[in-house]
Design a protein around this motif. Structure first.
Motif, short mmCIF file in Angstrom:
data_model
loop_
_atom_site.label_atom_id
_atom_site.label_comp_id
_atom_site.label_asym_id
_atom_site.label_seq_id
_atom_site.Cartn_x
_atom_site.Cartn_y
_atom_site.Cartn_z
N PRO A 1 0.81 -1.23 0.00
CA PRO A 1 0.00 0.00 0.00
C PRO A 1 0.84 1.27 0.00
N ARG B 1 1.58 1.85 -3.66
CA ARG B 1 0.40 1.92 -4.52
C ARG B 1 -0.09 3.35 -4.64
N THR C 1 -2.72 6.31 -4.86
CA THR C 1 -4.08 6.57 -4.39
C THR C 1 -4.91 6.95 -5.61
N THR D 1 -6.53 9.69 -6.02
CA THR D 1 -6.20 11.08 -6.33
C THR D 1 -4.88 11.15 -7.09
N ASP D 2 -3.87 10.42 -6.63
CA ASP D 2 -2.59 10.42 -7.32
C ASP D 2 -2.74 9.89 -8.75
N ASN E 1 -7.30 18.62 2.76
CA ASN E 1 -7.45 17.19 2.52
C ASN E 1 -8.89 16.74 2.65
#
Length: 107
Positions: free
Chosen positions: A67, A70, A72, A74-75, A98
């Motif tokens: 994780p 990995r 997200t 959003t990314d 956020n």
């Protein structure tokens, strides 16, 4: 990749994404012997070889087992903002702090 049960599901994931390394098991503090251990090599790039280089890179990073490695959601949306979901990128740019934002994505 829907498995018949939890163990089958895990094995399907490992066949595509590769088996976790011993280092990974130590990092999450679980014994690596808690499951049957056929060692699988990562095959994400082979499985999606017909994708564009940008899409392949994105899928490869989204399917990271760890994780911490990995992407997200959003990314992922921000990774290739000009070609992948430009409307979503515009909405994400408007986010303050956020705070979670619900956005609809339509083709």
């Amino acid at each position: 990749m829907a498995g018949r049960n939890e163990v089958d599901q895990i094995h399907r994931i490992y066949k595509l994404c590769g088996s976790p390394s011993e280092e990974y098991w130590r990092k999450i503090r679980l014994p690596s012997n808690h499951m049957a251990k056929p060692q699988h090599k990562r095959k994400v790039r082979e499985a999606f070889k017909d994708f564009s280089p940008e899409a392949l890179s994105l899928v490869d990073r989204l399917l990271a087992l760890d994780p911490l490695e990995r992407l997200t959601a959003t990314d992922a949306l921000m990774s290739d903002k000009d070609r992948v979901y430009p409307q979503a990128h515009q909405k994400l740019e408007k986010m303050k702090g956020n705070q979670p934002v619900l956005c609809e994505m339509r083709p």
